[in-house]
Design a protein around this motif. Structure first.
Motif: not given
Length: 923
Positions: A786-793, A808-813, A845-857
Motif C-alpha cells: 500500500m505504501l508503494a502504490v499510494t505514494g504522495d496520495d 514515495r518509495i523507490q522499491a518494495v518487497v 485497503a487493497s493494493a490492486v486498486n491503487h496501481i498507477s504507472k509511476d509506482d515503484p518496482p
C-alpha cells in the motif's frame, strides 16, 4: 601561480616521474627473479608421495579367525561410522526404504524388465531396472549390477544389459542401478568432484554413494523370491570400486566380483593412473583401512578379482592385483577357504572392459556358488545382443527436483556454521586446529644463492618444513629492516612482481613463497588427486598450507631476526589458508592483508566449485564450525585488512550499529522505530534506506521481532540504513475487517511518516533521500505494498509531521501479504456477510486498486505452504502490476509456510532481495 608553489609542484612531478621510472625499470627484474626455479624437477610430486606412503596402514598380523574377525569388525565399524555416516549422513542411514514401481517392459520369452526408482536418502532418487525371470518359484539368487564412468549410457551400457539379461536367463533377480553422475544422473550437480561440497559442511560426501548401493540391496532383498544366502554384486571400473566397497562393509553380500575397479593406496601413490575420484579417496579412509583390508574383509565369502592385462585406463593386472591377493589370501586361508578367493586376468582384449571373457568368468563363479544341487548354472554366455534397449527406452521417471550433491550441500549450509556456545577463543582455536589437522611446523632454511643489483638484494631459499616439504622462497631487501611481509598468491609467486615492488618501496623486506600446491610447489602429476589422497590418510591440504606459513613466520622471527612478520595474500584460496594461519598463530603473525578474499565459505558452494579446482577449500567440517568472519575474529579484527573488499566481504564482516526506540511520530506517540546503521569501515555513506514493517494481522507484532531483526541486520550489512517501525495497532477481533477499520488509514500513515522521517534526517543518518525502499511480511507485506502504490496520495497522506517531505518509495518487497481483500474474503467465504461499508473499506485497503504507472518496482515473496494468506494473493498483485507495466518479479518459495524471514530453511532469500534493492536503490 606563486613561484614557491610552482617549484614545489615541479619537484613533486619530478619525484613522481622518477618513482614511476624506477618501478618500471625494477619490475622486469623482479619478474625474472620471482620466476627463477629453486626446486628440483618433480620435487613436490616426490615429496607428496613420500609424505603419504608411511601413513597408509599395512595389514595387521593375525593368527586366528577369532582375532581376524575382531579386527575386521572394528575396521567395518570405523569405516562406516567415521568415514561414511559422518554428520547429517547419520540421520540418512536408517531411513525407511521408499520404492516407486513403474512400467514393465518385455524382454525375451524368459524374462521381463521392471522400471523403478528408490530413494537413496531423503529427496535423492536413483533410477533402476529389475530383470525378472518369468517363472519364479522359491528362493533365487540376486545380483546387484553396478556400472562405472559411463556418462552417456549409464545403466543402458550394452555390456551391462547383456550381463543382467544373462543373469535373469539363469533364473536370478538382476538389479541394474544407475550410478550417481552417470546416465540419467549425468547432471552438473552429480559431478563426482562436487561430493566434497558436502564434506565442507561436515557431512560425508561419500554417504550418497554408499546409501545408493545399500538401498539397492534393500530393494533386491525385499523381493519375496530373494535368497538372502545368495547375494552378489559385480561391476567394472567405478563399478568395481562400488563392488568392493559395499561387498566388504555390507555382510549381506555373499559373492563379489569387482572388475578393474581399485587398487591399494600404496599402489596408487606411484601408479598415477590409479588415482581415483573423490568417492574412491574419501576423507580419512586410510586412518582405518586400505583397500587391502577391504579385500581381506571379504573372507571367507566367494570373491573374484578380475583385472585386465593391458588396461588402458587403470588398475592394470600386473601391478594392481598382486598386493590385494597377497593381503587377502592369508585371511581366506585362516578360514580354510583359499578356493573362495579367485582371480581372473583378461588378455583378450586386455583393455579396460567387462566383455564376454570377463562376464563368463563371473558366470563360472555364480555357477560354482549359486547353483541349486544337481543343476549347475551355465557358464557360456547366452547371446542376447538383439534384445538390448536404447538409453531412452530404459529411462525411468524421476522427480523434477531430484536432490544432488550441490543441492544437498546448499541446504546443509543454510544454518551453518554452528559453533559451540560460550566457547573461549582458545577452545575455538583448538577446534580449528583439529579441523584442519594443524600441528607446529619447524622450518629450517638453506640458502641456494644470492645476488644484488642496484640497491636490491635477492636471496633464494629452500625452506624445509618438518623434513616433509620444501617450500621455495625468494627474499628481497633494499635496506636494513626488522619487518618482513610474506607474499603468496593463487597464481604463484611469479605473479607478484608489482606487489613486491610496492612493499619494497615502503621499506619492507619481502619473502615471496609458494606453499604446498601453488606455483613452483604445484604437483606435476594429477595434482588435485594427490590432494584427495592427502586427506584420505588423515591430513588436510589446508592445514599443510597454513602450517607452512606459520612455520615460515617463526623462522623469520627466530632465525632471521625479524621483529614483525605480516602476510599479504592475493586470491581467494591463498587468502583462506593465510587467514587460517593467522587464526591459529595470532601471536606469530602480526597482520594479514587479503585481496580477492571470500566473504563467506558459502561462496564456494554458491559458485558451485569442485574439489578438482581447489582441493584445500573443501576441508572436512570447516564450514560446520567456522566461516570467514569467525576466522577473522580469531586472527584479530585489528590485524586483518581486506584489500578492495568484495560486496560479500562487506556484507558478512560488517559490524552494524542498532539505535533503538527512536521517536519518529512525535513525543506524544508510544510507537518508536529501531535504526540499523551500516558499518562505515566497509561501506561509506550516504546509504539508501529501507523501512521494515512488521506483521501481526494489524493487531500484533513488534519492530524487534526475530523476522525484523533478521531483515534489518542482513540489509544493514548490505549497505542500507534500515528503520524497523512500530505503528498503531487494533484491538484483536475475529474478522479482519474489524481489525482493519480500527486503524485504517492511520497505520498506513504511520508508515508514510517513517519514510518522511528518513528524508528529514537524511544528513544525520547519512541517508540518500532519493532512494528509499520498504519490506514487510504478512500485515507488513500488505502495508508496504500500500505504501508503494499510494505514494504522495493526498487522500492518504498524513497531515504531519514532516509534511514538506515525500512519502514515495523507490522499491518494495511485500512478503506473503494480502493485496486484494475482496478476493481474500471470497476465498474465506466471508464476502456475503460484509456490509457495503466493509466492502468499500476492503477495496480502499487493497493494493490492486491503487496501481498507477509511476509506482515503484516490486519483488513479491510468498510460500506454497502458506495456510493463512493464500499464494493467490501475491499472484493477483503480480498480475495487476504487470498489467500496469510496473517492473515486477514474483518469487514463490516451494514448501515455505506463512511468516518467514530472509533465511527460511527452504531457500536463502538474501541474494534475491539484496540484488533487487541494489538494482533499484544503488544506481
Amino acid at each position: 601561480m606563486p613561484s614557491q608553489l610552482l617549484n614545489r609542484s615541479l619537484v613533486l612531478c619530478c619525484l613522481l616521474a622518477l618513482s614511476l621510472s624506477t618501478a618500471t625499470a625494477a619490475e622486469p627484474n623482479l619478474k625474472t627473479w620471482l620466476a627463477e626455479p629453486i626446486l628440483e624437477k618433480d620435487q613436490p610430486w616426490k615429496e607428496v608421495q613420500a609424505f603419504i606412503a608411511p601413513k597408509v596402514p599395512g595389514m595387521p598380523e593375525v593368527s586366528s579367525v577369532a582375532e581376524w574377525e575382531k579386527t575386521a569388525e572394528r575396521t567395518r565399524k570405523n569405516v562406516l561410522n567415521k568415514v561414511v555416516y559422518r554428520g547429517e549422513a547419520a540421520k540418512w542411514r536408517d531411513t525407511k526404504l521408499n520404492v516407486v514401481w513403474l512400467e514393465t517392459i518385455k524382454g525375451s520369452p524368459g524374462y521381463n524388465i521392471q522400471k523403478l526408482r528408490f530413494e537413496a536418502l531423503p529427496g535423492l532418487w536413483v533410477p533402476a531396472l529389475l530383470y525378472l525371470p518369468k517363472e519364479l518359484t522359491g528362493k533365487v539368487p540376486v545380483v546387484m549390477n553396478v556400472n562405472g564412468h559411463d556418462r552417456k549410457d549409464g545403466k543402458a551400457a550394452d555390456y551391462k544389459q547383456i550381463r543382467c539379461i544373462n543373469q535373469a536367463q539363469r533364473g536370478m533377480l538382476a538389479l541394474n542401478v544407475e550410478w550417481l553422475g552417470m546416465g540419467q544422473l549425468n547432471t552438473p550437480g552429480f559431478t563426482h568432484y562436487k561430493m566434497n561440497q558436502l564434506d565442507l559442511c561436515g557431512t560425508s560426501g561419500l554417504a550418497p554413494f554408499y546409501l545408493a548401493m545399500k538401498k539397492g540391496l534393500d530393494v533386491l532383498l525385499s523381493h519375496p523370491n530373494a535368497d538372502p544366502d545368495r547375494v552378489a554384486v559385480a561391476g567394472l571400473s567405478g563399478g568395481g570400486w562400488q563392488t568392493i566397497f559395499i561387498s566388504s562393509l555390507d555382510e549381506r553380500v555373499t559373492l563379489s566380483n569387482p572388475v578393474a575397479g581399485y587398487s591399494s593406496f600404496q599402489t596408487r601413490i606411484y601408479h598415477t593412473k590409479d588415482l581415483g575420484d573423490s568417492e574412491q579417496t574419501p576423507n580419512d579412509l586410510a586412518l582405518y583401512a586400505d583397500y587391502t583390508h577391504l579385500t581381506a574383509m571379504r573372507a571367507p565369502r566367494p570373491t573374484l578379482l578380475t583385472n585386465n592385462s593391458k588396461d588402458n585406463c587403470c588398475f592394470e593386472s600386473g601391478y594392481a592385483q598382486p598386493p590385494l591377493l597377497k593381503a587377502a589370501f592369508p585371511i581366506f586361508k585362516l578360514y580354510d577357504k583359499e578356493n573362495n578367493l579367485q582371480k581372473h586376468i583378461n588378455d583378450d582384449p586386455g583393455t579396460h572392459n567387462f566383455l564376454k571373457d570377463n562376464r563368463e568368468a563371473l558366470y563360472r563363479m555364480l555357477s560354482a556358488h549359486f547353483s541349486d544341487p544337481g543343476k549347475p548354472l551355465p557358464v557360456k554366455e547366452i547371446a542376447c545382443e538383439d534384445e538390448l534397449y536404447t538409453a531412452k527406452e530404459l529411462e525411468v521417471e524421476l522427480p523434477a527436483n531430484n536432490a544432488d550433491f550441490h543441492s544437498l550441500a546448499l541446504k546443509l549450509s543454510q544454518n551453518l556454521p554452528r559453533p559451540a556456545k560460550n566457547t573461549s577463543p582458545e577452545k575455538r582455536r583448538e577446534s580449528l586446529k583439529k579441523i584442519v589437522h594443524s600441528a607446529p611446523a619447524k622450518v629450517t632454511g638453506t640458502e641456494v644463492s644470492q645476488k644484488t643489483q642496484d640497491n636490491t638484494t635477492v636471496t633464494f631459499w629452500k625452506l624445509n618444513v618438518d623434513k616433509d616439504w620444501t617450500v621455495p622462497a625468494v627474499q628481497f631487501s633494499r635496506k636494513p629492516a626488522k619487518s618482513t611481509t610474506i607474499v603468496v598468491a593463487d597464481a604463484g609467486r611469479q605473479s607478484l612482481a608489482a606487489t613486491v615492488e610496492t612493499l619494497l618501496s615502503k621499506g619492507e623486506n619481502v619473502l615471496a613463497v609458494d606453499p604446498f600446491y601453488f606455483g613452483e610447489s604445484k604437483i606435476s602429476q594429477r595434482d588435485f588427486l594427490y590432494g584427495l589422497l592427502v586427506a584420505a590418510v588423515g591430513e588436510r591440504p589446508l592445514g599443510i598450507q597454513a602450517d607452512q606459513l606459520t612455520g615460515i613466520a617463526q623462522w623469520l622471527k627466530q632465525d632471521q631476526g625479524q621483529s614483525t612478520v605480516q602476510i599479504q595474500a592475493t586470491g581467494p584460496r591463498s587468502s583462506l589458508f593465510t587467514l587460517v594461519a593467522a587464526a591459529i598463530e595470532p601471536e606469530t603473525i602480526n597482520g594479514i592483508s587479503l585481496q580477492n578474499s571470500f566473504g563467506s565459505l558459502k561462496e564456494i558452494l554458491e559458485q558451485d566449485k569442485a574439489v578438482s579446482q581447489a582441493p584445500e577449500l573443501f576441508c572436512f567440517g570447516l564450514l560446520k564450525e567456522f566461516d570467514i568472519k569467525d576466522l577473522v575474529a580469531l586472527a584479530g579484527l585489528d590485524k586483518v585488512t581486506f584489500i578492495e573488499p568484495s560486496e560479500r566481504v562487506k556484507q558478512e564482516l560488517s559490524h552494524i550499529t542498532v539505535k533503538k526506540d527512536v521517536s519518529y511520530l512525535g513525543e506524544d506517540r508510544k510507537e518508536k522505530l529501531d535504526l540499523y546503521l551500516p558499518d562505515p569501515t566497509y561501506q561509506k555513506g550516504p546509504y539508501p534506506a529501507i523501512v521494515i514493517i512488521h506483521g501481526g494481522g494489524w493487531h500484533g507484532g513488534d519492530k524487534g521481532a526475530r523476522r525484523e531483526i533478521n531483515i534489518g541486520t542482513n540489509l544493514a550489512k548490505a549497505g542500507y540504513v534500515c528503520a524497523s517501525i512500530n505503528y498503531q495497532l487494533a484491538k484483536k477481533q475475529a474478522r479482519f475487517t474489524d481489525n482493519l477499520k480500527q486503524v485504517w488509514p492511520g497505520h498506513l500513515q504511520d508508515c508514510k511518516t517513517a519514510v518522511r522521517y528518513l528524508r528529514k534526517h537524511a544528513d544525520q543518518y547519512q541517508v540518500d533521500a532519493e532512494y528509499i525502499g520498504a519490506i514487510g511480511g504478512s500485515a507488513g507485506g500488505h502495508l508496504v505494498a500500500m505504501l508503494a502504490v499510494t505514494g504522495d496520495d493526498p487522500q492518504l497522506e498524513p497531515d504531519a509531521p514532516y509534511a514538506d517531505f515525500s512519502s514515495r518509495i523507490q522499491a518494495v518487497v511485500p512478503m506473503y501479504g494480502a493485496h486484494d481483500l475482496i478476493a481474500l474474503a471470497k476465498s474465506r467465504e466471508m464476502l456475503s456477510s460484509f456490509t457495503e461499508a466493509e466492502k468499500e473499506l476492503s477495496r480502499q485497503a487493497s493494493a490492486v486498486n491503487h496501481i498507477s504507472k509511476d509506482d515503484p518496482p516490486f519483488l513479491i515473496l510468498h510460500g506454497t505452504k502458506d495456510a493463512l494468506v493464500p499464494v493467490e494473493q501475491s499472484e493477483l498483485l503480480a498480475a495487476s502490476l504487470k498489467q500496469g507495466n510496473i517492473p515486477t518479479e514474483l518469487l514463490i518459495i516451494k514448501g515455505a509456510p506463512h511468516s518467514f524471514h530472509l533465511q527460511p530453511k527452504q531457500q536463502d532469500l538474501r541474494p534475491a532481495v539484496i540484488e533487487f534493492f541494489d538494482h533499484y536503490l544503488k544506481p
